[in-house]
Each structure stands twice: as C-alpha cells, then as structure tokens.
Design a protein around this motif. Structure first.
Motif, PDB file in Angstrom:
ATOM      1  N   TYR A  86     -29.163  72.451  36.820  1.00  0.00           N
ATOM      2  CA  TYR A  86     -27.413  72.535  37.804  1.00  0.00           C
ATOM      3  C   TYR A  86     -26.694  73.400  36.763  1.00  0.00           C
ATOM      4  CZ  TYR A  86     -29.977  70.872  41.752  1.00  0.00           C
ATOM      5  OH  TYR A  86     -30.338  70.635  43.391  1.00  0.00           O
ATOM      6  N   ASP A  89     -23.112  73.414  38.872  1.00  0.00           N
ATOM      7  CA  ASP A  89     -22.824  73.930  39.831  1.00  0.00           C
ATOM      8  C   ASP A  89     -23.369  72.237  40.303  1.00  0.00           C
ATOM      9  OD1 ASP A  89     -23.098  75.023  42.635  1.00  0.00           O
ATOM     10  OD2 ASP A  89     -25.161  75.028  42.248  1.00  0.00           O
ATOM     11  N   LEU A  90     -22.627  70.835  40.544  1.00  0.00           N
ATOM     12  CA  LEU A  90     -22.512  69.648  40.820  1.00  0.00           C
ATOM     13  C   LEU A  90     -21.506  69.652  41.347  1.00  0.00           C
ATOM     14  CD1 LEU A  90     -24.973  67.803  38.399  1.00  0.00           C
ATOM     15  CD2 LEU A  90     -25.433  68.443  40.457  1.00  0.00           C
ATOM     16  N   LYS A  91     -21.283  68.930  42.238  1.00  0.00           N
ATOM     17  CA  LYS A  91     -19.518  69.171  42.979  1.00  0.00           C
ATOM     18  C   LYS A  91     -19.728  67.274  43.458  1.00  0.00           C
ATOM     19  CE  LYS A  91     -18.866  73.422  44.171  1.00  0.00           C
ATOM     20  NZ  LYS A  91     -20.112  74.214  43.938  1.00  0.00           N
ATOM     21  N   ASP A  94     -22.578  65.763  45.803  1.00  0.00           N
ATOM     22  CA  ASP A  94     -24.162  65.953  45.395  1.00  0.00           C
ATOM     23  C   ASP A  94     -24.651  64.125  45.056  1.00  0.00           C
ATOM     24  OD1 ASP A  94     -23.162  68.389  45.985  1.00  0.00           O
ATOM     25  OD2 ASP A  94     -23.338  68.627  45.029  1.00  0.00           O
ATOM     26  N   LEU A  96     -29.441  64.092  44.252  1.00  0.00           N
ATOM     27  CA  LEU A  96     -29.893  64.607  43.265  1.00  0.00           C
ATOM     28  C   LEU A  96     -31.472  64.152  44.462  1.00  0.00           C
ATOM     29  CD1 LEU A  96     -28.845  66.487  40.827  1.00  0.00           C
ATOM     30  CD2 LEU A  96     -29.099  67.492  42.837  1.00  0.00           C
ATOM     31  N   LYS A 164     -31.396  68.655  46.497  1.00  0.00           N
ATOM     32  CA  LYS A 164     -30.488  68.305  47.069  1.00  0.00           C
ATOM     33  C   LYS A 164     -29.807  68.038  47.990  1.00  0.00           C
ATOM     34  CE  LYS A 164     -26.409  70.771  44.076  1.00  0.00           C
ATOM     35  NZ  LYS A 164     -24.793  71.645  44.685  1.00  0.00           N
ATOM     36  N   LYS A 167     -25.797  67.190  50.217  1.00  0.00           N
ATOM     37  CA  LYS A 167     -24.445  68.330  49.516  1.00  0.00           C
ATOM     38  C   LYS A 167     -22.940  68.314  49.605  1.00  0.00           C
ATOM     39  CE  LYS A 167     -24.496  73.121  48.602  1.00  0.00           C
ATOM     40  NZ  LYS A 167     -25.060  75.207  49.428  1.00  0.00           N
ATOM     41  N   GLU A 168     -21.891  68.285  49.293  1.00  0.00           N
ATOM     42  CA  GLU A 168     -20.966  67.390  49.284  1.00  0.00           C
ATOM     43  C   GLU A 168     -20.776  66.369  50.087  1.00  0.00           C
ATOM     44  OE1 GLU A 168     -18.311  70.958  48.378  1.00  0.00           O
ATOM     45  OE2 GLU A 168     -20.022  72.216  48.505  1.00  0.00           O
ATOM     46  N   ASP A 172     -29.759  66.716  54.148  1.00  0.00           N
ATOM     47  CA  ASP A 172     -30.826  67.499  54.454  1.00  0.00           C
ATOM     48  C   ASP A 172     -31.590  67.121  54.787  1.00  0.00           C
ATOM     49  OD1 ASP A 172     -31.695  69.698  54.511  1.00  0.00           O
ATOM     50  OD2 ASP A 172     -31.111  70.695  52.229  1.00  0.00           O
TER      51      ASP A 172
END
Length: 591
Positions: A86, A89-91, A94, A96, A164, A167-168, A172
């Motif tokens: 990533y 690209d991790l916020k 998040d 995983l 993910k 996600k933020e 999901d």
C-alpha cells in the motif's frame, strides 16, 4: 540496519525500559481481553486461539502478550507485506485483512487484521496494531478448513493476499462475502465459508481489539510524548538483541564449540536439517536448514514466516530474562532456508499442516541442536468435524465446522520433569471445554484423561500424553491431522523417547454395510486410521485420539550410560552437572 544503530548513545534508563516494556505488553493484553469478550466463536472466545501484538512503523514486532507463539513471529511478515503493497495509500480508519501464506500468513484459517496508528498532528503512521484469530471454517473441501488430504492451497479455503476490510471507517461487507463465500467455491470440490455470520462477527471483534490498542497507544504517547515512546520502543528491541547475542556466546562457551547440528524427521520421512554456526566475537549465528527435504505433495509444507516464528520462539524460550518477544531476538540471526524445500514451498503448495505440525518439528530440531531439552509431543493433534458445504450437484448448503488442538506431553530437561497433558511450544491454546462442546455440538466426550505409560523414561521423566475419545450423535465429516504417529519424540542424555500417538476409529456395525454377525447382532470394529485421515462417521461412531508423550532426559536409574542418545547423534556434554538442584540451576545460569 541493526536496532543498535538507532539507540541513544547515553543509553536507556533501566526503570523506564521496564516501564515501557510492560506498558507495550499491557496494550497487547488489553487487545486480547477485548477480542475474547466480543468474539462469539468457540475457537476464539473459549479456546483462545488468537494473538494480538504491537508493531513499529517499519513493521517490526515491538511487544505482545503471551498468546500463540507461531502467530507472533510471522505477523511481522504480514504487516511488512501490506506496508510494501500500500505504501502511502493508507488512511486513518483503514483496516486490512490478510491470511495468505505468501503474504506473511501462517495457514488460511488464521486471519490477520491490521490497523495503522496515525499521529494526530503529523498524520504519519507511528505504530501498527494487529490481531490474528483462527476461524473455524473459511471454506475449502472439508468442514473446519483443515483438510488432512489437501494437496494445494485452493482446497484449504479462502486465500486473501490483501483486502481493505474497512476503508476510512466503512466496513466492506460485500467484498468480505465475495472473498469468503464466492471465490473459494469456484475451485472444483471446494465450498465457500459454511458459517459466514460467525466469521464476520469475529472479524469485527478483531477490528474492535485493534481499535482498543490504538486508543491505548495514543494514551501512552499523550503521557510521555512520541519521541520518548518511540525511543524506548527501539531500546526494548536493542535489549532483546543484546540478550540473544549473549545467549549465543554462552552456548558456544558451555558446549565448547560453535557449530551445532541436528536433524529430525516428519512421519513421512522428510528430514528437517539444521546447522547453527555461532560467531562468538559478535554473538551472531547462521541458522542453515540446508539438507531439509523437498516440498511435499501433502500439506506439511511450512511458509517461511512460520520458520522464523519457530526460531524466534526458541530463542526467546531459552533466554533466562523477562523481556517481551520482539524483533530484536532475530537481529543476530541469519536464517537460511533452501528454496524449493518444504520450508520454502511453491506459491500454491498446501500448508495447513505445515503451520501446526511442521512448526513443532522445527522447534524440536532447534532445541535439539542447542541441547536444551528432550522433544515434546511434536504435534498439535488437529481435530475437525462439521457439516454442510457443496453437494454433489454443486449446490451449497449452510453448515458449520469445529476445530480443536489436543494436548500431549512436554519433554524433560537437565533438571526438570516434563509436564503431562499440556499444549506445547507453538500452540498455547485451550482444549475445547467438555460441557461447552457437548452443549453446542452433536458429540459426547467418553474419555478425556492422561495416557498412562506414554512418557519417556529417564532421570527426569517426560510428560504423559492424553486420551480423548468422542462419540458422534449424527453423521458428520470428521478429520484428524497429526504427527508423531511413526517417529517418536526423542529423549536426550540417555532418556528414552516418548510414546507414539495413535488415532482409532471405533466403528459401529450397520446392517446396510453387511456388518451383522451370523446371529444377527451388529459388530463393532476398531480401525487405526493413521495420522492424517478424513472419514464420514455415522451416528454412534467414536474417535479415540491418543497423543504422544514427551521424551525423557538422562539415564534411567539402574541403567548404564550409553555413548549416544540412540539415533546416531553425537553425545554432547550434559548442560547440568550431576548433583543438587542448586548445582543444576547454576549450570543452567544464563541459558
């Protein structure tokens, strides 16, 4: 780069070093309590088959509570894999999810949930929290997702390299169901997860546990400041590194040589070879597994991350210091694993047995090389049973799976007897509680007790294995995945091996199978099913599992000492001189 290179030249305050070591461990402990309290599965809530840990921003293990050793060493591989995947690209928010052996996993039922911890001011990642739990069913060819007959990873259930899950801050669910139900069912003969609701609930419990860890990390940073907290994170790793270097020097000095060798064999004859060469100058060592057998067609292949877990566990276990297991224990070690061996298998190799069985044998080999103690049972005796999955017409039916590991005997040492009826080395889980097992599942536990006569003899005795016999109250698919059924746990210094394990199917006769005797009565047969088998058991059938005992240490009273330990391994000088307990403890000082 060595952790020593990042240390404060003035050195850490010893009081603060102990304080931070315990604060970091308390974070992992609190995560574990949260996970146990909020999970619903027997595996996680009752058997405690999970681990929680805290990781540095570079992915190195910082601290953990005493959970499952095989999880803790390999989880760092999983964190680092996701970091590489990533990048930036991790916020915040998040989370995983991964379980692939290719991505630092152990075996597929062990799902790892990873959460980055962000600094509120700089918005940079300052730690990671992670939890790994064994889920009772994630699909595959058999209920329980631990098929003894698997020959590739697709037969073992859902494989997730990276997903993910949150996600933020948004969970999901659709993506989870696709990974856990739809994708595994595409492989011929395989099903998706048979009880997705339990898995989903436990995954949410893991997410909550990680969040608990994040809250506690922020609290510690608020108390001491980020610079101090991360500084002592490195000091703790440095301390572990120094401790292992001192251990290696002491081993070479006490044994009078700096090259150690050991070999042991899986039940199929595959060798696991180890040569340890210690550099006494800097306290480093090369662990070379050259000579280990090639990849096997079955599932005893072990991911590289699991090999590292077994080695780091052994080093920490041999340290006579109360320090957290962390990445510093591995810094002095150069672990070399031959490509294509069963310890570095191909991408699609089956591995469910490698994590729980081969890892035990790796531990036995390392401890044998260091002449630390006799072999423990060398097995986890993996029992699974359940119902549901894909029918012959391709239709999927809901079902369930149960999984447990069964205790055995631990090995004796230079001044101690082995312990009977315990989970040894890499597993550290509970057995399924009898009352709970009988209430939740269609089984009766006929016998559960120590197995007399299974301990290795010696001046110090090995531990006894156990007998566990279950009756099934309805037709079920029952599987056993076990080792030490043909090769006994070794003794040392003249001690005898522990007893072999055995798995017996007690089959009730049925008229439709032509099993009635001449007078019309039905017969009952006892059938040895071997170490690895899956059977469709009928109502009233029973499975008796007799687990191995631990090896003995020292020549049994009244017997002459031999020049070797019975299998061609050179007789090495006893660590503990014969004498009083105090003398033995003195001989073991620092080991």
């Amino acid at each position: 780069m060595s952790a020593l290179a990042t240390s404060d030249p003035e050195g850490p305050d010893p009081i603060l070093l102990t304080l931070f070591a315990n604060r970091f461990m308390s974070v992992a402990e609190a995560m574990g309590r949260s996970l146990q309290q909020t999970s619903i599965s027997t595996n996680i809530k009752e058997r405690l088959d999970f681990s929680c840990a805290l990781f540095a921003p570079d992915g190195d293990l910082v601290a953990n509570a005493p959970f499952i050793p095989i999880h803790l060493g390999s989880m760092s591989f999983a964190v680092k894999y996701q970091m590489k995947l990533y990048g930036d690209d991790l916020k915040e928010g998040d989370v995983l999810m991964t379980n692939s052996p290719h991505a630092g996993g152990s075996h597929l039922p062990d799902i790892t949930i990873i959460s980055p911890v962000f600094d509120p001011e700089s918005k940079e990642i300052i730690f990671f929290t992670a939890s790994r739990g064994h889920h009772a069913d994630i699909g595959g060819i058999l209920p329980g997702s631990m098929p003894p007959t698997s020959v590739n990873i697709f037969e073992e259930g859902a494989e997730i390299v990276s997903f993910k899950l949150v996600k933020e801050g948004t969970f999901d669910k659709e993506g989870l169901y696709e990974y856990m139900i739809d994708k595994p069912a595409r492989y011929p003969g395989s099903s998706g997860c048979r009880n997705i609701r339990d898995v989903e609930s436990d995954l949410k419990a893991q997410i909550a546990a990680n969040h608990k860890g994040i809250q506690l990390i922020h609290q510690i940073v608020g108390d001491y400041g980020l610079k101090t907290v991360q500084g002592y994170m490195y000091h703790i790793r440095n301390n572990a590194e120094r401790s292992v270097r001192n251990l290696l020097r002491d081993v070479a000095k006490k044994l009078g040589r700096n090259v150690l060798n050991a070999v042991d064999y899986l039940d199929d004859g595959s060798p696991i070879c180890l040569r340890v060469e210690i550099n006494v100058t800097d306290g480093s060592a090369v662990f070379d597994f050259e000579g280990t057998g090639c990849e096997v067609r079955g599932n005893l292949n072990s991911p590289i991350s699991v090999v590292h877990s077994a080695v780091i566990y052994c080093m920490r276990a041999m340290l006579d210091l109360d320090i957290p297991l962390n990445a510093g224990c591995l810094i002095p070690l150069d672990i070399r694993i031959p490509s294509g061996s069963l310890l570095a298998p191909s991408r699609t190799a089956a591995v469910c047995g490698g994590n729980v069985l081969t890892s035990q044998r790796i531990v036995d080999v390392v401890l044998r090389a260091f002449h630390a103690c006799a072999a423990s049972q060398g097995c986890t005796n993996n029992l699974t049973f359940g119902a549901g999955g894909k029918r012959s017409d391709g239709r999927a039916i809901a079902g369930w799976g149960y999984y447990e590991t069964i205790a055995g005997g631990s090995g004796a040492g230079p001044y101690w007897h082995g312990t009977s009826g315990v989970h040894t080395h890499i597993t550290n889980t509970r057995i399924g509680d009898v009352e709970l097992l009988e209430r939740r599942y269609p089984v009766l536990v006929h016998t559960f007790g120590l197995r007399q006569g299974s301990a290795g003899a010696g001046e110090f005795l090995g531990g006894e294995g156990v007998i566990r016999e279950l009756e099934f109250l309805e037709p079920l698919q029952v599987s056993i995945l076990s080792e030490r059924r043909t090769r006994a746990p070794y003794g040392l210094e003249g001690g005898t091996p522990g007893g072999l394990g055995r798995n017996t199917w007690i089959k009730q006769g049925r008229e439709e199978d032509g099993e009635a005797s001449e007078d019309g009565s039905l017969t009952t047969r006892e059938i040895n099913i071997g170490g690895k088998a899956t059977i469709r058991m009928g109502k009233g059938d029973r499975l008796r599992i007799e687990t191995p005992g631990g090896g003995g240490w020292g020549v049994p009273t009244g017997k002459k000492a031999s020049k070797g330990d019975g299998d061609g391994v050179e007789h090495i000088k006893n660590w503990a001189a014969r004498g009083s307990l105090a003398e033995r403890e003195a001989a073991q000082a620092g080991f």
